[in-house]
Design a protein around this motif. Structure first.
Motif, PDB file in Angstrom:
ATOM      1  N   ASP A 110       0.850  -1.188   0.000  1.00 37.04           N
ATOM      2  CA  ASP A 110       0.000   0.000   0.000  1.00 37.04           C
ATOM      3  C   ASP A 110       0.886   1.238   0.000  1.00 37.04           C
ATOM      4  O   ASP A 110       1.790   1.348   0.837  1.00 37.04           O
ATOM      5  CB  ASP A 110      -0.898   0.023   1.242  1.00 37.04           C
ATOM      6  N   ARG A 141      -2.114  -1.521  -3.768  1.00 33.32           N
ATOM      7  CA  ARG A 141      -3.003  -0.352  -3.768  1.00 33.32           C
ATOM      8  C   ARG A 141      -2.153   0.909  -3.812  1.00 33.32           C
ATOM      9  O   ARG A 141      -1.309   1.135  -2.937  1.00 33.32           O
ATOM     10  CB  ARG A 141      -3.896  -0.346  -2.535  1.00 33.32           C
ATOM     11  N   LEU A 143      -2.094   5.078  -4.023  1.00 32.09           N
ATOM     12  CA  LEU A 143      -2.954   6.209  -3.652  1.00 32.09           C
ATOM     13  C   LEU A 143      -2.129   7.495  -3.718  1.00 32.09           C
ATOM     14  O   LEU A 143      -1.359   7.797  -2.805  1.00 32.09           O
ATOM     15  CB  LEU A 143      -3.486   5.964  -2.241  1.00 32.09           C
ATOM     16  N   THR A 186      -4.603  -1.793  -8.033  1.00 31.32           N
ATOM     17  CA  THR A 186      -5.677  -0.811  -8.033  1.00 31.32           C
ATOM     18  C   THR A 186      -5.092   0.532  -7.628  1.00 31.32           C
ATOM     19  O   THR A 186      -4.138   0.592  -6.842  1.00 31.32           O
ATOM     20  CB  THR A 186      -6.817  -1.187  -7.065  1.00 31.32           C
ATOM     21  N   ARG A 188      -6.023   4.900  -6.855  1.00 30.40           N
ATOM     22  CA  ARG A 188      -7.001   5.956  -6.629  1.00 30.40           C
ATOM     23  C   ARG A 188      -6.311   7.306  -6.476  1.00 30.40           C
ATOM     24  O   ARG A 188      -5.190   7.375  -5.961  1.00 30.40           O
ATOM     25  CB  ARG A 188      -7.853   5.673  -5.393  1.00 30.40           C
ATOM     26  N   LYS A 189      -7.016   8.363  -6.901  1.00 29.30           N
ATOM     27  CA  LYS A 189      -6.547   9.730  -6.707  1.00 29.30           C
ATOM     28  C   LYS A 189      -7.221  10.296  -5.467  1.00 29.30           C
ATOM     29  O   LYS A 189      -8.433  10.186  -5.309  1.00 29.30           O
ATOM     30  CB  LYS A 189      -6.907  10.606  -7.914  1.00 29.30           C
ATOM     31  N   HIS A 190      -6.421  10.930  -4.612  1.00 32.98           N
ATOM     32  CA  HIS A 190      -7.011  11.531  -3.416  1.00 32.98           C
ATOM     33  C   HIS A 190      -6.883  13.048  -3.466  1.00 32.98           C
ATOM     34  O   HIS A 190      -6.009  13.602  -4.135  1.00 32.98           O
ATOM     35  CB  HIS A 190      -6.345  10.975  -2.150  1.00 32.98           C
ATOM     36  N   TRP A 244      -8.173   6.151   1.359  1.00 33.87           N
ATOM     37  CA  TRP A 244      -8.575   5.278   0.250  1.00 33.87           C
ATOM     38  C   TRP A 244     -10.079   5.319   0.038  1.00 33.87           C
ATOM     39  O   TRP A 244     -10.564   5.428  -1.092  1.00 33.87           O
ATOM     40  CB  TRP A 244      -8.105   3.859   0.543  1.00 33.87           C
ATOM     41  N   ASP A 245     -10.822   5.254   1.117  1.00 31.25           N
ATOM     42  CA  ASP A 245     -12.281   5.225   1.016  1.00 31.25           C
ATOM     43  C   ASP A 245     -12.839   6.510   0.410  1.00 31.25           C
ATOM     44  O   ASP A 245     -13.905   6.494  -0.230  1.00 31.25           O
ATOM     45  CB  ASP A 245     -12.906   4.998   2.394  1.00 31.25           C
ATOM     46  N   THR A 248     -10.824   8.663  -5.496  1.00 33.32           N
ATOM     47  CA  THR A 248     -11.470   8.325  -6.761  1.00 33.32           C
ATOM     48  C   THR A 248     -10.718   7.215  -7.474  1.00 33.32           C
ATOM     49  O   THR A 248      -9.506   7.324  -7.713  1.00 33.32           O
ATOM     50  CB  THR A 248     -11.509   9.555  -7.690  1.00 33.32           C
ATOM     51  N   ASP A 249     -11.424   6.165  -7.836  1.00 32.33           N
ATOM     52  CA  ASP A 249     -10.815   5.013  -8.500  1.00 32.33           C
ATOM     53  C   ASP A 249     -10.393   5.382  -9.913  1.00 32.33           C
ATOM     54  O   ASP A 249     -11.190   5.917 -10.688  1.00 32.33           O
ATOM     55  CB  ASP A 249     -11.810   3.850  -8.521  1.00 32.33           C
ATOM     56  N   SER A 251      -8.303   2.956 -11.590  1.00 32.58           N
ATOM     57  CA  SER A 251      -7.730   1.701 -12.081  1.00 32.58           C
ATOM     58  C   SER A 251      -8.222   1.407 -13.492  1.00 32.58           C
ATOM     59  O   SER A 251      -9.364   1.708 -13.854  1.00 32.58           O
ATOM     60  CB  SER A 251      -8.104   0.542 -11.163  1.00 32.58           C
TER      61      SER A 251
END
Length: 253
Positions: A110, A141, A143, A186, A188-190, A244-245, A248-249, A251
């Motif tokens: 991660d 993952r 991020l 996977t 994601r953009k934070h 993470w939650d 924006t995904d 992937s």
């Protein structure tokens, strides 16, 4: 352990939220249903090994579920034991250390940062190493910051580098285009305020706290190793999971 009288509503909510019954929980941690009922309804505090097992099962920190245990000597000792080393700055962590952590991971990698440019710049074949990890069954993952987001812009201003951080984030996402199609990866953009960059490799975690006005690379790195009952590893991973939650995904597929 002794009863504290009031019911434990945090534990009840965590069990309910997990979709498990008291019987399911009891079987998972090795006790009967009535024992779980006493933990919830009478506020009894489980023995340490049951607290740790139950907290891991429910994905919660045991201190959240049982706040009265926060100052227990055993928990403090376990947290201290999780601390492996302190590096004065990120550059003090050798490239060989980064590479061996990636190559040695068997379950999870991660990464949480704004741009993490050094990963591509300094670690040989970083992309290929991640793809190889995913192929051997590691959940990867990634991020990273949204280069168009307010958080990246604000952090760039705080560091005194203007739009440079945004440009670095954009470059990171360009680099990642070759990784995203790989099964097991996977991303994601934070758009979150980061108080620390987090790099997790199975049970090992490197936390790079952010200092106001200074680049993350100039701040120290904490080398942690997860232990049952410890809190440091869990604290940083909860930060990762919350970010993470809310991200924006992006992937592939």
């Amino acid at each position: 352990m002794t009863s504290h009288g009031a019911s434990n509503e945090r534990l009840r909510a965590a069990i309910t939220g997990s979709g498990s019954s008291f019987t399911d929980v009891g079987e998972a941690v090795g006790v009967d249903r009535k024992t779980v009922e006493r933990w919830v309804g009478a506020g009894r505090v489980p023995h340490h090994r049951h607290r740790v097992a139950l907290a891991q099962l429910l994905g919660e920190d045991d201190v959240f579920l049982w706040p009265q245990t926060a100052t227990s000597q055993r928990s403090e000792s376990a947290s201290q034991a999780e601390f492996v080393a302190l590096y004065p700055n990120r550059g003090s962590v050798s490239i060989d250390t980064w590479a061996s952590l990636i190559d040695g991971a068997t379950e999870a990698i991660d990464v949480l940062a704004f741009a993490g440019s050094f990963l591509h710049d300094a670690i040989p074949e970083f992309d290929e190493r991640l793809i190889a990890a995913a192929r051997r069954g590691v959940q990867v993952r990634l991020l990273f910051g949204d280069h168009e987001g307010d958080a990246v812009a604000r952090r760039g201003e705080e560091e005194g580098i203007g739009d440079l951080l945004s440009a670095r984030c954009r470059l990171t996402w360009n680099y990642l285009q070759g990784i995203l199609p790989a099964p097991g990866v996977t991303a994601r953009k934070h758009n979150a305020t980061l108080y620390a960059s987090v790099f997790r490799f199975d049970e090992t975690l490197l936390a790079n706290p952010h200092t106001y006005g200074a680049a993350a690379s100039h701040s120290p790195v904490l080398h942690l190793r997860r232990l049952p009952g410890g809190r440091l590893f869990t604290t940083y991973m909860k930060s990762f999971d919350r970010t993470w939650d809310g991200a924006t995904d992006v992937s592939a597929g």
